[in-house]
Design a protein around this motif. Structure first.
Motif, PDB file in Angstrom:
ATOM      1  N   LEU A 275       0.831  -1.202   0.000  1.00 29.63           N
ATOM      2  CA  LEU A 275       0.000   0.000   0.000  1.00 29.63           C
ATOM      3  C   LEU A 275       0.867   1.253   0.000  1.00 29.63           C
ATOM      4  CD1 LEU A 275      -2.885   1.098   0.032  1.00 29.63           C
ATOM      5  CD2 LEU A 275      -2.774   1.104   2.536  1.00 29.63           C
ATOM      6  N   LEU A 276       1.994   1.216   0.679  1.00 32.72           N
ATOM      7  CA  LEU A 276       2.929   2.345   0.656  1.00 32.72           C
ATOM      8  C   LEU A 276       3.400   2.607  -0.773  1.00 32.72           C
ATOM      9  CD1 LEU A 276       4.726   4.439   2.135  1.00 32.72           C
ATOM     10  CD2 LEU A 276       6.438   2.618   2.384  1.00 32.72           C
ATOM     11  N   GLU A 277       3.690   1.553  -1.497  1.00 33.96           N
ATOM     12  CA  GLU A 277       4.105   1.684  -2.898  1.00 33.96           C
ATOM     13  C   GLU A 277       2.974   2.289  -3.731  1.00 33.96           C
ATOM     14  OE1 GLU A 277       6.266  -1.030  -6.336  1.00 33.96           O
ATOM     15  OE2 GLU A 277       5.054  -2.025  -4.799  1.00 33.96           O
ATOM     16  N   PHE A 278       1.752   1.810  -3.524  1.00 30.82           N
ATOM     17  CA  PHE A 278       0.587   2.299  -4.262  1.00 30.82           C
ATOM     18  C   PHE A 278       0.383   3.791  -4.011  1.00 30.82           C
ATOM     19  CE2 PHE A 278      -3.915   3.154  -4.851  1.00 30.82           C
ATOM     20  CZ  PHE A 278      -4.272   2.413  -5.975  1.00 30.82           C
ATOM     21  N   VAL A 279       0.424   4.200  -2.753  1.00 29.71           N
ATOM     22  CA  VAL A 279       0.201   5.601  -2.395  1.00 29.71           C
ATOM     23  C   VAL A 279       1.346   6.476  -2.895  1.00 29.71           C
ATOM     24  CG1 VAL A 279       0.039   7.208  -0.456  1.00 29.71           C
ATOM     25  CG2 VAL A 279      -1.257   5.073  -0.410  1.00 29.71           C
ATOM     26  N   SER A 280       2.576   6.034  -2.713  1.00 28.87           N
ATOM     27  CA  SER A 280       3.747   6.825  -3.133  1.00 28.87           C
ATOM     28  C   SER A 280       3.754   7.065  -4.632  1.00 28.87           C
ATOM     29  CB  SER A 280       5.035   6.115  -2.708  1.00 28.87           C
ATOM     30  OG  SER A 280       5.107   5.971  -1.312  1.00 28.87           O
ATOM     31  N   ASN A 281       3.452   6.031  -5.400  1.00 21.14           N
ATOM     32  CA  ASN A 281       3.418   6.177  -6.855  1.00 21.14           C
ATOM     33  C   ASN A 281       2.381   7.213  -7.277  1.00 21.14           C
ATOM     34  OD1 ASN A 281       5.418   4.295  -7.392  1.00 21.14           O
ATOM     35  ND2 ASN A 281       3.992   2.595  -7.613  1.00 21.14           N
ATOM     36  N   ASP A 282       1.226   7.195  -6.608  1.00 23.00           N
ATOM     37  CA  ASP A 282       0.156   8.106  -6.985  1.00 23.00           C
ATOM     38  C   ASP A 282       0.491   9.552  -6.629  1.00 23.00           C
ATOM     39  OD1 ASP A 282      -2.452   9.004  -7.779  1.00 23.00           O
ATOM     40  OD2 ASP A 282      -3.184   6.995  -7.352  1.00 23.00           O
ATOM     41  N   ILE A 283       1.051   9.757  -5.436  1.00 20.54           N
ATOM     42  CA  ILE A 283       1.430  11.120  -5.043  1.00 20.54           C
ATOM     43  C   ILE A 283       2.461  11.692  -6.009  1.00 20.54           C
ATOM     44  CG2 ILE A 283       2.621  12.501  -3.288  1.00 20.54           C
ATOM     45  CD1 ILE A 283       1.337  10.797  -1.149  1.00 20.54           C
ATOM     46  N   GLU A 284       3.421  10.863  -6.399  1.00 20.15           N
ATOM     47  CA  GLU A 284       4.492  11.338  -7.281  1.00 20.15           C
ATOM     48  C   GLU A 284       3.953  11.861  -8.612  1.00 20.15           C
ATOM     49  OE1 GLU A 284       8.887   9.700  -8.367  1.00 20.15           O
ATOM     50  OE2 GLU A 284       7.203   8.445  -9.014  1.00 20.15           O
ATOM     51  N   ARG A 285       2.875  11.272  -9.097  1.00 17.79           N
ATOM     52  CA  ARG A 285       2.330  11.675 -10.398  1.00 17.79           C
ATOM     53  C   ARG A 285       1.850  13.121 -10.401  1.00 17.79           C
ATOM     54  NH1 ARG A 285      -0.354   6.092 -10.264  1.00 17.79           N
ATOM     55  NH2 ARG A 285       1.051   4.808 -11.508  1.00 17.79           N
ATOM     56  N   TYR A 286       1.448  13.612  -9.238  1.00 20.19           N
ATOM     57  CA  TYR A 286       0.963  14.990  -9.171  1.00 20.19           C
ATOM     58  C   TYR A 286       2.077  16.014  -9.365  1.00 20.19           C
ATOM     59  CZ  TYR A 286      -3.639  13.501  -7.511  1.00 20.19           C
ATOM     60  OH  TYR A 286      -4.892  12.945  -7.402  1.00 20.19           O
ATOM     61  N   SER A 287       3.342  15.579  -9.309  1.00 25.88           N
ATOM     62  CA  SER A 287       4.453  16.517  -9.494  1.00 25.88           C
ATOM     63  C   SER A 287       4.433  17.136 -10.884  1.00 25.88           C
ATOM     64  CB  SER A 287       5.799  15.820  -9.250  1.00 25.88           C
ATOM     65  OG  SER A 287       6.007  14.776 -10.182  1.00 25.88           O
ATOM     66  N   ALA A 288       3.694  16.524 -11.808  1.00 24.67           N
ATOM     67  CA  ALA A 288       3.559  17.098 -13.154  1.00 24.67           C
ATOM     68  C   ALA A 288       2.963  18.493 -13.097  1.00 24.67           C
ATOM     69  CB  ALA A 288       2.688  16.190 -14.026  1.00 24.67           C
ATOM     70  N   LEU A 289       2.208  18.783 -12.049  1.00 24.15           N
ATOM     71  CA  LEU A 289       1.587  20.101 -11.917  1.00 24.15           C
ATOM     72  C   LEU A 289       2.635  21.206 -11.775  1.00 24.15           C
ATOM     73  CD1 LEU A 289      -1.293  19.181  -9.426  1.00 24.15           C
ATOM     74  CD2 LEU A 289      -1.519  19.651 -11.870  1.00 24.15           C
ATOM     75  N   LEU A 290       3.822  20.862 -11.293  1.00 25.01           N
ATOM     76  CA  LEU A 290       4.887  21.860 -11.161  1.00 25.01           C
ATOM     77  C   LEU A 290       5.317  22.403 -12.518  1.00 25.01           C
ATOM     78  CD1 LEU A 290       7.167  20.246  -8.424  1.00 25.01           C
ATOM     79  CD2 LEU A 290       6.018  22.463  -8.245  1.00 25.01           C
TER      80      LEU A 290
END
Length: 399
Positions: A275-290
């Motif tokens: 679940l940590l992997e699942f959550v971490s991967n998803d959060i990282e994708r939002y960095s595209a907003l930068l």
């Protein structure tokens, strides 16, 4: 050979409050409630924040493990329209000061609470209780929140807490009970998975505290989601301390809310590590907003747009109060640090193979703290000591 599924649960358990400490804290705030009642102050006491959500981690102060901070709501049974913030705050504070038992433990007035310090429990660590005075929220504000789409079962739990601003006092909207109900609605599936075995394990480790499995309060159970949040909070504290950017670290409400929202799309049978992997991967994708890009790769993007950026304004919405933007103070530097931290979580914990034992344990120690890992995993530690190093691509102190 290492076992990520076992190691992560073992390490994070060492950061949590023990059942003995939990019982001690409950006994303390129950006694405070009884004392205030004797003084004519009628109030409901209940835990809030990580204490209520089961996501407590031992805090870091100046880079070292410190005593626990536990938050308790003191909701006076008074109508908001018939009193004011200063009166409510002073009423609770004056009563505590009038008791030698509590006056000796009472710290100077905090802006939103009264803090009582207690001695060590189990001979190793102490805790403080932050008592937060408040009253029930006014009906017009509750109805306005409901009008924005918040279920009435959450909105009706809203409160008005007191806040001191230099010499003035005012009300601040809050809803810890409603938030906890929202969190429970997501966590329930994770909590129910393999629950009997988990409760039995708690009982086996705490036979001196509980006479039977049935006596174990649900608040002491820990699902994979709760463990993931604890891991993220610990890594965050270390990362931003080393970066000398503690004023920029994401508040726990952001970490908890995003982890729960993302986990709502995951299989509840996932282990803590999975679940940590699942959550971490998803959060990282939002960095595209930068970079001004979108994260519209989801088929249901609007439903999963938990982090937004519109016209340079960052938004992470409180799920039980759309008026409350957790990221209201964010600028692009704050956001950049947040996503660097998210990447560091992946690089310390996810991208390292268990077969590369030296790097694996270095990642654990870097992300969770060397002393904690060595204490929690004494058998698995490799022969030569490992100095905690950054194995992340970008060192946080270069931000």
């Amino acid at each position: 050979m290492a076992n990520k599924k076992i190691d992560f649960d073992t390490i994070v358990k060492a950061l949590d409050i023990t059942p003995t400490m939990y019982k001690n804290a409950v006994d303390k705030y129950t006694a405070i409630a009884a004392y205030l009642d004797e003084q004519g102050i009628k109030a409901d006491f209940y835990p809030q924040g990580s204490f209520r959500l089961g996501t407590v981690v031992r805090p870091l102060k100046n880079g070292k493990d410190a005593d626990y901070d536990l938050d308790v709501i003191c909701q006076l049974k008074e109508d908001k329209a018939s009193t004011d913030a200063k009166t409510v705050k002073s009423k609770v504070g004056n009563a505590l000061k009038a008791s030698k038992l509590y006056a000796d433990r009472l710290l100077p007035e905090d802006d939103r609470c009264w803090t009582l310090e207690y001695a060590t429990v189990d001979g190793t660590v102490g805790f403080s209780l932050d008592v937060v005075p408040c009253v029930g929220q006014s009906e017009d504000i509750i109805l306005s929140v409901e009008a924005l789409g918040v279920p009435a079962s959450y909105a009706q739990e809203a409160i008005a807490i007191t806040e001191r601003m230099i010499t003035q006092y005012d009300w601040q909207a809050s809803n810890p009970k409603g938030y906890a109900l929202w969190f429970d609605s997501i966590n329930r599936a994770f909590l129910n998975y393999d629950r009997e075995a988990r409760r039995q394990a708690i009982f086996n480790e705490n036979r001196a505290v509980f006479a039977s499995v049935e006596e174990i309060p649900e608040i002491l159970e820990r699902s994979a989601l709760q463990r993931v949040i604890q891991i993220l909070k610990r890594h965050r504290d270390l990362f931003f301390y080393r970066a000398r950017k503690e004023d920029k670290k994401p508040i726990s409400a952001i970490v908890t809310t995003l982890a729960a929202q993302i986990a709502s799309h995951a299989d509840p049978s996932l282990s803590t590590y999975e679940l940590l992997e699942f959550v971490s991967n998803d959060i990282e994708r939002y960095s595209a907003l930068l970079q001004g890009k979108t994260t519209g790769y989801y088929s249901n993007y609007e439903a999963r747009a938990y982090i937004k950026k519109d016209d340079q304004k960052w938004t992470i919405t409180n799920p039980v109060d759309p008026n409350d933007n957790y990221a209201d103070s964010w600028d692009d530097e704050t956001a950049s640090l947040f996503f660097r931290w998210a990447a560091a979580v992946k690089q310390d914990f996810i991208d390292i193979s268990e077969t590369e034992q030296e790097k694996y344990y270095a990642g654990l120690k870097n992300g969770m703290g060397a002393t904690l890992v060595d204490k929690a995993l004494p058998v698995q530690t490799i022969n030569k000591p490992i100095k905690p190093v950054s194995i992340t691509g970008t060192k946080p102190w270069r931000c």
